[in-house]
Structure formats: structure tokens, C-alpha cells
Design a protein around this motif. Structure first.
Motif, PDB file in Angstrom:
ATOM      1  N   ALA A   1       0.874  -1.170   0.000  1.00 38.31           N
ATOM      2  CA  ALA A   1       0.000   0.000   0.000  1.00 38.31           C
ATOM      3  C   ALA A   1       0.912   1.221   0.000  1.00 38.31           C
ATOM      4  O   ALA A   1       2.129   1.104   0.178  1.00 38.31           O
ATOM      5  N   PHE A   2       0.310   2.379  -0.204  1.00 36.72           N
ATOM      6  CA  PHE A   2       1.062   3.637  -0.188  1.00 36.72           C
ATOM      7  C   PHE A   2       0.231   4.648   0.595  1.00 36.72           C
ATOM      8  O   PHE A   2      -0.984   4.747   0.405  1.00 36.72           O
ATOM      9  N   VAL A   3       0.876   5.387   1.494  1.00 41.51           N
ATOM     10  CA  VAL A   3       0.169   6.300   2.391  1.00 41.51           C
ATOM     11  C   VAL A   3       0.209   7.723   1.840  1.00 41.51           C
ATOM     12  O   VAL A   3       1.275   8.220   1.455  1.00 41.51           O
ATOM     13  N   LEU A   4      -0.937   8.360   1.811  1.00 40.88           N
ATOM     14  CA  LEU A   4      -1.027   9.788   1.500  1.00 40.88           C
ATOM     15  C   LEU A   4      -1.583  10.494   2.723  1.00 40.88           C
ATOM     16  O   LEU A   4      -2.756  10.322   3.075  1.00 40.88           O
ATOM     17  N   GLN A   5      -0.731  11.255   3.411  1.00 40.75           N
ATOM     18  CA  GLN A   5      -1.172  12.100   4.520  1.00 40.75           C
ATOM     19  C   GLN A   5      -1.164  13.543   4.020  1.00 40.75           C
ATOM     20  O   GLN A   5      -0.151  14.016   3.498  1.00 40.75           O
ATOM     21  N   GLY A   6      -2.277  14.231   4.169  1.00 44.88           N
ATOM     22  CA  GLY A   6      -2.328  15.600   3.675  1.00 44.88           C
ATOM     23  C   GLY A   6      -3.358  16.432   4.411  1.00 44.88           C
ATOM     24  O   GLY A   6      -4.363  15.924   4.903  1.00 44.88           O
ATOM     25  N   GLY A   7      -3.083  17.729   4.465  1.00 47.90           N
ATOM     26  CA  GLY A   7      -4.031  18.644   5.081  1.00 47.90           C
ATOM     27  C   GLY A   7      -3.345  19.905   5.551  1.00 47.90           C
ATOM     28  O   GLY A   7      -2.175  20.155   5.246  1.00 47.90           O
ATOM     29  N   ASP A   8      -4.076  20.688   6.313  1.00 49.47           N
ATOM     30  CA  ASP A   8      -3.598  21.996   6.755  1.00 49.47           C
ATOM     31  C   ASP A   8      -2.383  21.907   7.658  1.00 49.47           C
ATOM     32  O   ASP A   8      -2.250  20.977   8.460  1.00 49.47           O
TER      33      ASP A   8
END
Length: 451
Positions: A67-74
Motif C-alpha cells: 500500500a502507499f500512504v497519503l497524509q495531507g491537510g492543513d
């Protein structure tokens, strides 16, 4: 999946050692703080233990390359910014990025938002001085207000309670968006086709066309698109203010284990990961998946001791190292760290934060980042792992779904002179919607070249 407040939790809170805690507010009213903490301790959990366990399994998959993790946000959420439109735009951006990354990686993308709790920020000083006026530093809306007045900068413990309610409202909307059809893969793909239709983004047309062919192939094969109308989405934030995290700790009624129910995934920052400090002690006691930020200055021996403390059983998915080296240092500093941690037998998931090591002040005086530096750090991260035969597990990005002008560069060619047009962050500069999608296409290209 239930979580309860009981004698075990009370014992935990009472038995927590009085260790030094970096980056904590100086609360002027101890009685008001006690009232706020007591109030928080009675509130329902924001997330559930079973959900945290699912995310731990997903992080373990990313650590294995499945799997591959995408963490994103303010960078820092604000109460005023917790609107339906802002939340929708952020979710939309992450979903769009995830669709592109899924195709590039040929594995599921684990979607984790820096949201529903990212209301506090570390500061280099307890105070801020402007001209002849010195006031408490802005530590995030969970503590005080950004406006530079004595009233606004007064640390108010009731803001901890307000942060809980803002996080609850955000999570309610996130769950509605990700389970109610908004996340339908067909819609997301249409949004990305619109992005590529822009002349500035035509270099990504081939990848978009390949994804289009894959979608048509799935449709021709009778793929169950109804199953693609919903998606998993997890909430994450930096566990900074312990007066917020501790009272939201709950006992899982299934196992008796402790979980911080303020978010599924919480991380410890570069400024709070002291081995003898309260933050690492706190995360060592809870069963959430945990992240630790790692800079180019990190000492490998410290990291190995950290692993022993936080993940003594070497549980896959339990511990993630989020590297933040800077484009100019990642290729030199990261290899030795990855090599020695891997040789220790630790089951660590590696994620690249290409934002925090690439911040500088522009000629016009704005704190900014160059999009090319962000991309180069991710590229260096992939190169290091490819050279060592280890797994690049994901990326961790500060972004917004709005068309701000905070980071220079990208296909839009934002210049220093453009920063003042829509510079809206109260802390660090974020990639805007277009830059975020461009990053996703570039990372997808890197992933597609992985062996």
C-alpha cells in the motif's frame, strides 16, 4: 470497537510520571484548565479503537510495499476555517491525489487527513514581539488566537473544548463525504481530467489517458463501481498539547488497551521527541499507530531507543518514521538512518515529509517553499530507498484545497511577487489545489518506475 472511561483510565492518568513536556502553553488560570480537562474527559471518543487497529494494519501494508500512504491537510487548522466548503475542498484534493497515486503505485492508497485535531503548533519562543509590544506566541487555535492583541493571545483552556467540537463537526462531514457518494472514483477521475485539460498541466495528459483506459477496461469487465462509491479515510494530527490528548484517552472495552481517541494516527514532532520527555512516554502507553518526525540531525542511537520505547514488540504498522530532511540533505542524511534502523529488525514504515525541511523566507518577507524543492526531496527519498532495497511507504504533505498563493513554483509558476495575493496560512505555507495535484502526478511517475 467501543471505548469507555473507567478505573483503568483514571489509574493511567494518575500514574503518568511528571516528565518534562516541551512546547506546552503557559496556562494563566489553573482552575480553568482543570475545568476544561475534566469536561473533555466526559466527552465521547472522536474515533474508535477498532478504526485505529484497521489503520495500523494499513500502515503495516505500506511498510511492506503493499500500500502507499497519503497524509495531507492543513499546517494548522483554525476554527474559522472549519467550514463545509474548506473541508470539502481539502477532501476533494486528497481524493484526487489518491486516485492518481493508486494508478502509479498499483497498490491501494491509504488516505490520512491532517485534520480534525491539527489545531496546535509548536513555536520557537513562548513570546512574540512586534515593534515594542511583546505578547504570548500564537500556539494554534486550540490555545489562543492569531490576532496580535493581549486579549487574543491570552491562552484560554476553553479553547481545548472548542477544538474537540470543531474536530467532531469536521469528522462528521468527512464521514459523510467519504461514504455518501462524493468519493465515487468516477467523479474523482472526472475532476482529474479537468485538471489535465488545463494547458499548464498537459504534460500529465498521458498518465490521465492511461487511467481513463483502465477505468473503461474495468467498466467493460463489469467491475462493481458501487463498491468504489465509498472509501476509507483516517484522521491524524500532531499530539502536541497533552492537556488535550490525555483526557481523550480511553480504555478499549474489547482488550483493555488504551487509545488516544482524538485521532486515528498521531505523531510526535521534531521538537517534542525527547527520549526522557512526556510526549514519547504518552505515545508509548497508547495503542494507536504512531508517527515520529525525523530530521537530518537525528541520531540513529536515539531512534533505536525510541523504537524500543514505543514499539518494543516490533508490531508492523505501529511505528512510522516521517522523514523531513530538506531537498539538499535527504540523499546524504537518510541512507545511514534507514540502513541502521532496518538492520535493527524494527518494523518501521517510512514516509516522506517534503515540506518542513524546505521552508525559507522569500525576498518579499513571506515564509514560503519552492515546489521544485518539495518534488526533489520526494525524488531523493525514493532514490535512497531504491538504493537500499527498502520500501518508500508514503508522503506527508501540507496542503489546502483552495487556490492560495503560499508556495512558489509549480506549473502555475507562482512567483515571490504573487505570494501576497492569497497568502492565508496562520503558520506554514501550504501547496494549493493545483500544486497538490501536480505533486501527485509527479509522485505517480516515480512510483510507476519503482521495481
Amino acid at each position: 470497537m467501543s471505548t469507555t472511561i473507567g478505573p483503568d483510565l483514571s489509574t493511567f492518568l494518575e500514574a503518568t510520571p511528571d516528565l518534562p513536556a516541551a512546547q506546552q502553553p503557559v496556562w494563566p488560570d489553573a482552575a480553568a484548565l482543570e475545568t476544561a480537562v475534566a469536561e473533555l474527559s466526559t466527552y465521547p471518543p472522536l474515533v474508535f479503537a477498532g478504526e485505529c487497529d484497521v489503520l495500523r494494519d494499513r500502515m503495516a501494508s505500506a511498510g511492506r510495499g503493499e500500500a502507499f500512504v497519503l497524509q495531507g491537510g492543513d499546517c494548522a487548522e483554525t476554527f474559522a476555517g472549519a467550514t463545509a466548503d474548506n473541508i470539502k475542498n481539502r477532501i476533494k484534493t486528497i481524493l484526487q491525489m489518491a486516485a492518481v497515486l493508486t494508478y502509479g503505485a498499483s497498490v491501494p492508497v491509504v488516505k490520512v487527513g491532517r485534520m480534525a485535531g491539527q489545531f496546535a503548533k509548536p513555536r520557537s519562543s513562548n513570546t512574540e514581539t512586534r515593534e515594542d509590544v511583546t505578547l504570548p506566541a500564537y500556539r494554534g487555535d486550540m490555545v489562543n488566537d492569531f490576532e496580535f492583541t493581549p486579549e487574543a493571545r491570552h491562552p484560554d483552556p476553553q479553547r481545548l473544548v472548542r477544538a474537540y467540537h470543531a474536530s467532531s463537526a469536521t469528522l462528521n462531514l468527512v464521514r459523510a463525504f467519504t461514504t455518501g457518494g462524493f468519493a465515487d472514483l468516477r467523479h474523482v477521475h472526472d475532476w482529474n481530467r479537468g485538471f489535465v485539460a488545463n494547458a499548464a498541466n498537459q504534460r500529465y495528459e498521458k498518465l490521465a489517458r492511461d487511467i481513463d483506459k483502465a477505468m473503461k477496461f474495468m467498466a467493460a469487465c463489469g467491475a462493481d463501481f458501487e463498491a468504489m462509491r465509498t472509501t476509507e479515510f483516517f484522521a491524524a494530527h500532531e499530539a502536541l498539547i497533552l492537556d488535550y490528548e490525555r483526557p481523550l484517552t480511553r480504555v478499549d472495552s474489547r482488550t483493555g488497551n488504551l487509545y488516544d481517541t482524538s485521532g486515528h494516527f498521531i505523531w510526535i514532532g521534531e521538537r517534542t521527541r525527547d527520549l526522557g520527555g512526556a510526549h514519547l512516554d504518552f505515545v508509548s502507553r497508547i495503542h494507536n499507530p504512531i508517527g515520529v518526525k525525523v530530521s537530518a540531525k537525528a541520531q540513529v542511537d536515539d531512534l533505536l531507543r525510541m523504537i524500543d520505547l514505543v514499539d518494543p514488540d516490533r508490531t508492523p504498522g505501529r511505528l512510522t518514521f516521517i522523514t523531513r530532511m530538506g531537498a539538499g540533505h535527504v540523499r546524504d542524511a537518510l541512507p545511514a538512518i534507514v540502513e541502521k534502523v532496518t538492520a535493527s529488525g524494527a518494523a518501521v514504515t517510512w514516509i516522506c515529509d517534503p515540506m518542513h525541511g524546505n521552508t525559507f523566507e522569500s525576498a518579499s518577507g513571506y515564509k514560503t517553499r519552492d515546489f521544485e524543492d518539495v518534488v526533489d526531496e520526494v525524488r531523493g527519498f525514493f532514490e535512497v530507498h531504491q538504493g537500499l532495497g527498502t520500501v518508500p511507504g508514503g508522503i506527508h504533505v501540507e496542503l489546502t484545497g483552495n487556490d492560495v498563493t503560499e508556495c512558489i513554483g509549480g506549473s502555475e509558476k507562482i512567483l515571490d511577487a504573487d505570494l501576497n495575493k492569497r497568502y492565508e496560512t496562520v503558520c506554514d505555507p501550504r501547496l494549493n489545489h493545483q500544486q497538490s495535484l501536480e505533486l501527485a502526478f509527479l509522485v505517480a511517475e516515480m512510483l510507476s518506475r519503482e521495481p
